[in-house]
Write an enzyme that holds these catalytic residues in place. Sequence first.
Site, PDB file in Angstrom:
ATOM      1  CB  VAL A   6      12.980 -12.656  -7.281  1.00 20.49           C
ATOM      2  CG1 VAL A   6      14.500 -12.616  -7.322  1.00 20.49           C
ATOM      3  CG2 VAL A   6      12.397 -11.482  -8.047  1.00 20.49           C
ATOM      4  CB  THR A  35      14.291  -4.291  -6.225  1.00 20.48           C
ATOM      5  OG1 THR A  35      14.289  -5.195  -7.313  1.00 20.48           O
ATOM      6  CG2 THR A  35      14.636  -2.895  -6.696  1.00 20.48           C
ATOM      7  CE  LYS A  37      15.479  -4.658 -10.272  1.00 23.20           C
ATOM      8  NZ  LYS A  37      15.101  -5.768 -11.087  1.00 23.20           N
ATOM      9  CG  ASN A  60      13.195  -2.166 -12.507  1.00 27.67           C
ATOM     10  OD1 ASN A  60      13.538  -2.716 -13.558  1.00 27.67           O
ATOM     11  ND2 ASN A  60      12.802  -2.856 -11.455  1.00 27.67           N
ATOM     12  CB  CYS A 105       9.337  -4.523 -10.658  1.00 29.16           C
ATOM     13  SG  CYS A 105       9.691  -6.120  -9.939  1.00 29.16           S
ATOM     14  CE  LYS A 148       8.658  -3.957  -5.250  1.00 30.64           C
ATOM     15  NZ  LYS A 148      10.105  -3.964  -5.094  1.00 30.64           N
TER      16      LYS A 148
HETATM   17  C1  UDX Z   1      10.780  -9.929  -5.533  1.00 24.22           C
HETATM   18  C2  UDX Z   1      11.729  -9.042  -4.778  1.00 24.22           C
HETATM   19  O1  UDX Z   1      11.872  -9.481  -3.500  1.00 24.22           O
HETATM   20  C3  UDX Z   1      11.327  -7.632  -4.875  1.00 24.22           C
HETATM   21  O2  UDX Z   1      12.207  -6.784  -4.197  1.00 24.22           O
HETATM   22  C4  UDX Z   1      11.363  -7.314  -6.321  1.00 24.22           C
HETATM   23  O3  UDX Z   1      11.161  -5.946  -6.534  1.00 24.22           O
HETATM   24  C5  UDX Z   1      10.300  -8.115  -7.015  1.00 24.22           C
HETATM   25  O4  UDX Z   1      10.540  -9.439  -6.832  1.00 24.22           O
HETATM   26  P1  UDX Z   1       8.757 -11.376  -5.268  1.00 24.22           P
HETATM   27  O5  UDX Z   1       9.671 -12.521  -5.519  1.00 24.22           O
HETATM   28  O6  UDX Z   1       7.781 -11.005  -6.300  1.00 24.22           O
HETATM   29  O7  UDX Z   1       9.620 -10.107  -4.930  1.00 24.22           O
HETATM   30  O8  UDX Z   1       8.095 -11.475  -3.865  1.00 24.22           O
HETATM   31  P2  UDX Z   1       7.006 -12.462  -3.327  1.00 24.22           P
HETATM   32  O9  UDX Z   1       6.366 -13.192  -4.439  1.00 24.22           O
HETATM   33  O10 UDX Z   1       6.222 -11.663  -2.357  1.00 24.22           O
HETATM   34  O11 UDX Z   1       7.901 -13.526  -2.562  1.00 24.22           O
HETATM   35  C6  UDX Z   1       8.563 -13.323  -1.391  1.00 24.22           C
HETATM   36  C7  UDX Z   1       8.636 -14.661  -0.642  1.00 24.22           C
HETATM   37  O12 UDX Z   1       9.381 -14.470   0.538  1.00 24.22           O
HETATM   38  C8  UDX Z   1       7.286 -15.230  -0.250  1.00 24.22           C
HETATM   39  O13 UDX Z   1       7.215 -16.571  -0.652  1.00 24.22           O
HETATM   40  C9  UDX Z   1       7.275 -15.099   1.271  1.00 24.22           C
HETATM   41  O14 UDX Z   1       6.554 -16.137   1.897  1.00 24.22           O
HETATM   42  C10 UDX Z   1       8.739 -15.161   1.595  1.00 24.22           C
HETATM   43  N1  UDX Z   1       9.119 -14.501   2.849  1.00 24.22           N
HETATM   44  C11 UDX Z   1       8.749 -13.239   3.109  1.00 24.22           C
HETATM   45  C12 UDX Z   1       9.907 -15.192   3.757  1.00 24.22           C
HETATM   46  O15 UDX Z   1      10.265 -16.337   3.543  1.00 24.22           O
HETATM   47  N2  UDX Z   1      10.288 -14.560   4.910  1.00 24.22           N
HETATM   48  C13 UDX Z   1       9.918 -13.307   5.223  1.00 24.22           C
HETATM   49  O16 UDX Z   1      10.280 -12.794   6.271  1.00 24.22           O
HETATM   50  C14 UDX Z   1       9.118 -12.617   4.278  1.00 24.22           C
HETATM   51  C1  UDX Z   2      10.352  -5.511 -14.795  1.00 28.33           C
HETATM   52  C2  UDX Z   2      11.750  -5.331 -15.422  1.00 28.33           C
HETATM   53  O1  UDX Z   2      11.645  -5.385 -16.850  1.00 28.33           O
HETATM   54  C3  UDX Z   2      12.696  -6.391 -14.922  1.00 28.33           C
HETATM   55  O2  UDX Z   2      13.998  -6.154 -15.427  1.00 28.33           O
HETATM   56  C4  UDX Z   2      12.702  -6.321 -13.398  1.00 28.33           C
HETATM   57  O3  UDX Z   2      13.557  -7.298 -12.864  1.00 28.33           O
HETATM   58  C5  UDX Z   2      11.324  -6.507 -12.846  1.00 28.33           C
HETATM   59  O4  UDX Z   2      10.470  -5.507 -13.392  1.00 28.33           O
HETATM   60  P1  UDX Z   2       8.250  -7.068 -15.163  1.00 28.33           P
HETATM   61  O5  UDX Z   2       7.582  -6.238 -14.111  1.00 28.33           O
HETATM   62  O6  UDX Z   2       8.139  -8.549 -15.094  1.00 28.33           O
HETATM   63  O7  UDX Z   2       9.807  -6.734 -15.262  1.00 28.33           O
HETATM   64  O8  UDX Z   2       7.602  -6.647 -16.552  1.00 28.33           O
HETATM   65  P2  UDX Z   2       8.011  -5.820 -17.834  1.00 28.33           P
HETATM   66  O9  UDX Z   2       8.047  -6.736 -18.979  1.00 28.33           O
HETATM   67  O10 UDX Z   2       9.182  -4.968 -17.608  1.00 28.33           O
HETATM   68  O11 UDX Z   2       6.722  -4.906 -17.981  1.00 28.33           O
HETATM   69  C6  UDX Z   2       6.343  -3.981 -16.961  1.00 28.33           C
HETATM   70  C7  UDX Z   2       5.111  -3.228 -17.362  1.00 28.33           C
HETATM   71  O12 UDX Z   2       5.390  -2.329 -18.403  1.00 28.33           O
HETATM   72  C8  UDX Z   2       3.948  -4.097 -17.862  1.00 28.33           C
HETATM   73  O13 UDX Z   2       2.745  -3.596 -17.331  1.00 28.33           O
HETATM   74  C9  UDX Z   2       3.983  -3.922 -19.357  1.00 28.33           C
HETATM   75  O14 UDX Z   2       2.735  -4.096 -19.962  1.00 28.33           O
HETATM   76  C10 UDX Z   2       4.471  -2.494 -19.467  1.00 28.33           C
HETATM   77  N1  UDX Z   2       5.164  -2.197 -20.720  1.00 28.33           N
HETATM   78  C11 UDX Z   2       6.343  -2.810 -21.019  1.00 28.33           C
HETATM   79  C12 UDX Z   2       4.640  -1.246 -21.583  1.00 28.33           C
HETATM   80  O15 UDX Z   2       3.576  -0.660 -21.324  1.00 28.33           O
HETATM   81  N2  UDX Z   2       5.334  -0.955 -22.725  1.00 28.33           N
HETATM   82  C13 UDX Z   2       6.518  -1.553 -23.061  1.00 28.33           C
HETATM   83  O16 UDX Z   2       7.077  -1.221 -24.101  1.00 28.33           O
HETATM   84  C14 UDX Z   2       7.028  -2.513 -22.172  1.00 28.33           C
END
Ligand code: UDX
Ligand code: UDX
Length: 468
Positions: A11, A120, A223, A227, A279, A282
């Site tokens: 993100v 989130t 949010k 989801n 996402c 969780k």
């Molecule tokens: C994000 C959102 O944070 C999460 O709530 C949402 O549901 C999904 O997307 P994501 O971007 O996938 O999570 O997380 P991740 O790839 O784990 O990246 C988090 C980053 O924050 C990592 O690069 C980590 O090193 C960094 N981090 C974590 C910090 O810089 N400081 C901290 O204290 C913890």
């Molecule tokens: C999701 C939300 O769509 C996005 O808005 C949020 O910010 C992060 O979480 P993402 O996890 O990247 O995004 O994937 P998404 O395309 O939503 O798919 C999630 C899961 O659902 C995947 O495993 C996908 O295969 C499954 N899926 C999706 C289905 O099984 N059927 C569908 O019709 C759509």
Amino acid sequence: MRIAVVGSGYVGLVAGACFADLGHEVILVDNDQQKLTALRNGEVPIHEKFLPELLGRHRGTRLQFSDDLAEAVRRSSVIFVAVGTPPTESGEADLSYVESVAREISGGIEDYKVIVEKSTVPVYTSDWVRKIILRNGADPDLFDVASNPEFLREGTAVTDFLFPDRIVVGCDSRRAADVLAEVYARMTDGSYYTRAGAIPQPDRAVIPPPLIVTSTKSAELIKHACNAFLAMKISFINAVASVCESVGANVSQVVHGIGTDTRIGQRFLNPGIGYGGSCFPKDVMAFRAVAREHGYDFTLLDAVVRINEEQRQRFVRKVHNALWTIRGKRLAVLGLAFKGGTDDIRESPAIAIIQCLLREGSQITAYDPAAMDRSREVLGDSINYANSAYEAAHNADALLILTEWEEFANLDLSRLRDELKYPIVIDGRNLYDPESIGAQGFTYYSVGRSASHPDGVPAGVIRNGKRA
Ligand code: UDX
Ligand code: UDX
């Protein structure tokens, strides 16, 4: 504007790169030194369309990388928090990273700042973030906490960010709302989209996107509710698919029939092996937990989770139905990522199914266009890795499709048939039309549709007194 983005994961990295493309000065902060070094050296840690382009365009100019959070706060007027919020054992969101970031932020507040939750988080997090910042000595008049949830999907994250259906901004002060409106002004006034070099507009985009201003708590809830609703839509259609299997109906036809009702819509109605990713699993649990904590027993969400888990087991049963015994069978698996278009395997139903089939003694050769390296970290040598779908299929007893990669929907079927020991395809993503693949010589099983056999006759159809 000067913007800090804390956390350069899926993100944060995408948000930071897109803010830079909108013309802002961005500092991406992370406490992972390796990641920072990689980013500074021009590496792109995730597989995301247009991201390499945006990072290349702005790295070192409008996009800087740092591990000094307090300094980044000092130099910025808006701070987006995008650190992970993983689930705890009981399903609640673990907010300890958010808390530690809030503590550090307080040290850099010397003039007015807007601290924005991008991760989130459950409702009430903004209240806690505010309390933590105050406890650590910040002046209450010098900051506001806002929520600006991100709806981006992995694989299409950059276009989802720049061409959203809407931008939700949750603020409890006019001042903070104005600052956030300015962050997105080039999107909401449409000027970004006419600029040379703007990321191309996807088909469905509504531009300019509307800005929806709500209270902070409402934005946090939007949010989670969003989801959870999408996950519910998937579990709903998976349940309908199971009924279709029992009665011999075709779920694709049912989806077409119900999805054309504009109140329902076709999207997120693809049945399969259940949702995965970082996402939905969780967030459904976290939403369930926060509702319970505040006195509402959201049992509907239990059913959503249960159906999702059953969907994997049903798929494994399909493999049994197709092959009888599993021990010693060679299975080709197409797809390791939790969905197509990404290298992410977090909560991937494909990995869970593979682990189950391994426990039953099968030998697996898998191929995924992007997620092989990440899968190796989890599955190690327990499976073999192939360089193409055809290589995976070579001499296999059956082919399993577990991820909806476009590439897997366009395979050369005669080549595939030649590679396989038996022309059996068990498709967990409904990528093929049962009749046409049957006509190409395959026995084909999918989700919510009758199986089909090489002569093109769907299984279960009675012909000349015999069940096909
Ligand atoms: C994000 C959102 O944070 C999460 O709530 C949402 O549901 C999904 O997307 P994501 O971007 O996938 O999570 O997380 P991740 O790839 O784990 O990246 C988090 C980053 O924050 C990592 O690069 C980590 O090193 C960094 N981090 C974590 C910090 O810089 N400081 C901290 O204290 C913890
Ligand atoms: C999701 C939300 O769509 C996005 O808005 C949020 O910010 C992060 O979480 P993402 O996890 O990247 O995004 O994937 P998404 O395309 O939503 O798919 C999630 C899961 O659902 C995947 O495993 C996908 O295969 C499954 N899926 C999706 C289905 O099984 N059927 C569908 O019709 C759509």
